[in-house]
Design an enzyme around this catalytic site. Structure first.
Site: not given
Ligand code: GLN
Length: 483
Positions: A76, A151, A175
């Site tokens: 990532k 994400s 995410s």
């Molecule tokens: N959807 C959550 C956020 O926007 C989690 C994102 C994540 O786990 N990086 O914060």
């Protein structure tokens, strides 16, 4: 070749059926051919990949072995990679070449992995759809009009499309697990502190945790083995021995106590997902598990608490991007204030700016007690709910998400609608617990995930349950058409 799992690749390499170099060339060609459809990579690292593959082949020729030796993966794009762009999905870091490797990257490289590239992601890991990346949205290989989740949507889409067997990802509020659910993968968020955060660009430091995304629990065990462990460079890393995750996969589920929270089956859950979760419960009962209804009474407060704490930490973490030291700098600033304001205004996208503003507001002197402190108190209540539940059960099971992957753009005008989709995942981050999502069926041709949560450091138990489930079901083997 591209259908092989990490476990199959390890066997094939050990049996000299193919070399890591051959496999790497095959996958790089496949990425060049198919990735334009899904946009899962921000950077490809062909030269590095071929050099690492040749080095891995040489190490095998010298008698070395190891499940990750010669295994192609991707990172990532928030894991720092020395000399390689590490963009975090943002214009702010488009020109940033990390001066060092993240611990996860160097550990995996030492184990012999081959890095094919850096995967697309929501900007600074903020999002649940992978639509906020400066490099464009990622598409779900199961239906190109739908989001892959976020994400870590690039890592998920790439693995689901069989561009590579596994990838690293991070999970601040879901995410890893949510994109795993949306793309028919298995993904594991480890216990907070199990995987080093050093060199992992911070979103919300008390919630962020790196982990594996792969097609099977067996492969998650292999990749996690290479990622986990104490790191003196990360003061929140925990000095606990790392068990042999692959060795724990075959334990019996006889007598395993699974808790199913009654709050999970509320009005917001798609009834077709509820049915698939019930079917997965029946499957685990057949394997010897005992089901108990439990309660997590403070779950309803978790989303508001998370969406105060995460932006608060983000506003602090992202203050380092000021146009002076890292990344983007605006043209011809008039003075220092103009440099800060325009560099940040032009470098960050709208979701990131929204979170910085929410976070700065929640931390400001007059509102700190009302928002930030209150949210921290809720965080403790959420954790206490889990501790009480784990007095009676070994793991907790439920849906990973209330709905399957939505259409691209469907939630763009309403960020809160997207935040609500995190309802089942964020509690594990607030409490620091490990969680896993595994494939449990399909709704309208889109994958659905079932989530398992366990007490601290019980990653092995989660992988064991998922592996036994996968030996008896075939959801995880389904392949998206066209890939
Ligand atoms: N959807 C959550 C956020 O926007 C989690 C994102 C994540 O786990 N990086 O914060």
């Amino acid at each position: 070749m591209h259908h092989m799992t990490l476990a199959e690749i390890a066997r094939g390499l050990a049996d000299k059926k193919f070399s890591s170099e051959e496999l790497t060339r095959t996958l790089l060609a496949r990425i060049a051919q198919l990735d334009p459809q899904i946009n899962s990579f921000i950077s490809l690292t062909e030269d590095l990949a071929l050099a690492q593959a040749k080095a891995a082949d040489a190490r095998r020729a010298n008698g070395e072995s190891g499940a990750l030796l010669g295994a192609p993966i991707a990172h990532k794009d928030l894991f720092c990679t020395q000399g390689i762009r590490t963009s975090c999905g943002s214009k702010m870091l488009d020109n940033f070449k990390a001066p060092y490797d993240a611990t996860v990257v160097s550990k995996l490289a030492a184990a012999g992995t081959v890095t094919l590239g850096k995967t697309n992601m929501d900007e600074f890991a903020m999002g649940s759809a992978n639509e906020s990346s400066w490099y464009g949205a990622v598409k779900n290989p199961w239906n190109l009009e739908h989001v892959p989740g976020g994400s870590s949507g690039g890592s998920a889409a790439a693995v689901a499309a069989r561009l590579l067997p596994a990838a690293t990802a991070t999970d601040t509020g879901g995410s890893i697990r949510q994109p795993a659910a949306f793309t028919n993968l298995t993904g594991l968020k480890p216990t907070y502190g199990r995987v080093s955060r050093w060199g992992m660009i911070a979103y919300a430091s008390s919630l962020d945790q790196g982990g594996p995304l792969a097609r099977t629990a067996e492969d998650c065990a292999i990749l996690l083995q290479g990622m986990a462990g104490f790191d003196p460079n990360d003061s929140t890393s925990i000095d606990e021995p790392v068990p042999d995750y692959s060795a724990s996969l075959n334990g019996s589920l006889q007598g395993l106590r699974i808790g199913v929270p009654k709050e999970y089956f509320s009005a917001g859950l798609d009834p077709r997902i509820a049915e698939l979760i019930q079917a997965s419960i029946k499957e685990l009962e057949k394997l010897g598990a005992v089901i108990k209804e439990i309660s997590l009474p403070n779950m309803q407060h978790a989303i508001p608490a998370y969406y105060v704490i995460a932006p608060a930490e983000a506003s602090s973490n992202l203050s380092r991007f000021d146009g002076v030291r890292f990344g983007y700098r605006c043209e011809n600033p008039k003075d220092l204030e103009d440099l800060y304001t325009r560099s940040r205004g032009e470098g960050f996208g709208s979701e990131v700016q929204r979170r910085i503003m929410v976070g700065a507001y929640a931390l400001s002197a007059g509102y700190y007690d009302a928002y930030y402190l209150k949210a921290q108190k809720i965080r403790r209540l959420v954790k206490n709910d889990f501790m009480n539940a784990f007095n009676d059960v070994d793991v907790i099971l439920g849906p990973t998400t209330p709905n399957p992957a939505w259409k691209l753009g469907a939630k763009n005008s309403d960020p809160v609608a997207a935040y609500l989709e995190d309802v089942y995942t964020i509690t594990a981050n607030l409490a620091g617990l490990p969680g896993l999502s595994m494939p449990a069926g399909f709704v309208d041709g889109l994958p659905v995930g079932v989530q398992l949560l366990a007490p601290y450091f019980q990653e092995g138990r989660l992988l064991n349950i998922a592996h036994q489930y996968q030996l008896n079901t075939d959801w995880h083997t389904r392949t998206p058409t066209g890939f």
